[in-house]
Design an enzyme around this catalytic site. Structure first.
Site, short mmCIF file in Angstrom:
data_model
loop_
_atom_site.label_atom_id
_atom_site.label_comp_id
_atom_site.label_asym_id
_atom_site.label_seq_id
_atom_site.Cartn_x
_atom_site.Cartn_y
_atom_site.Cartn_z
CG HIS A 53 42.11 44.73 36.30
ND1 HIS A 53 41.67 44.75 34.86
CD2 HIS A 53 41.99 43.82 36.78
CE1 HIS A 53 41.24 43.59 34.61
NE2 HIS A 53 41.38 42.72 36.03
CD GLU A 55 44.39 50.01 33.98
OE1 GLU A 55 44.97 49.94 32.88
OE2 GLU A 55 44.31 49.11 34.66
CB CYS A 83 40.95 45.01 30.49
SG CYS A 83 40.18 45.32 32.34
CB CYS A 86 40.49 49.30 33.33
SG CYS A 86 41.01 48.28 34.63
#
Length: 156
Positions: A53, A55, A83, A86
């Site tokens: 992801h 991040e 999310c 993250c």
């Protein structure tokens, strides 16, 4: 640069990521002392890595840049509300702040709905959709004992 300008960088990265075909519409940067020290875009599908992801990618890059596993004194700018995974990575990295543009509801509206994860975390383990059961052989606590006794450990 101000908050809006840093956010514009993360949003542009997300937009470019979609257009390049490398992954989802998410971009993130890590800033320290007014300088971008880490960048990341969603690369889940292109790298075949469900943890790739934006991040997480930005945190990894920033930590390498700083030669540290902590991001104290740093700020994360991300194109979307993080999310659950993250959020966990962010708390472990310990930046000073996180700023996001789009909300998790906006992400859900285009097919990136994380609500099921929040719902699953709230359930007792025996009611989750993925089997999670403890297996505890006699030597299970051995690594924890070694950690507790270690004089070389770096606590975090």
């Amino acid at each position: 640069m101000n908050h809006e300008q840093f956010m514009d960088v993360a949003i542009q990265m997300a937009y470019d990521n979609v257009n390049s075909g490398h992954g989802g519409p998410f971009g993130a940067i890590v800033v320290k002392d007014g300088q971008i020290i880490g960048r990341g875009c969603n690369e889940v599908t292109s790298s075949l890595d469900p943890t790739a992801h934006a991040e997480v990618q930005a945190i990894r890059a920033a930590c390498k840049h700083l030669n540290s596993f902590q991001l104290e004194g740093c700020v994360v700018y991300t194109s979307c509300e993080p999310c659950p995974m993250c959020i966990g990575a962010i708390f472990w990295a310990r930046p000073d702040a996180v700023y996001y543009a789009c909300t998790k509801q906006e992400a859900a509206d285009i097919g990136f709905d994380d609500q099921f994860i929040y719902d699953q975390i709230a359930l007792p383990m025996d009611r989750r959709s993925i089997v999670m059961k403890q297996v505890y052989p006699p030597d299970s606590p051995l690594p924890f004992r070694a950690w507790s006794a270690s004089e070389q450990k770096v606590e975090y």
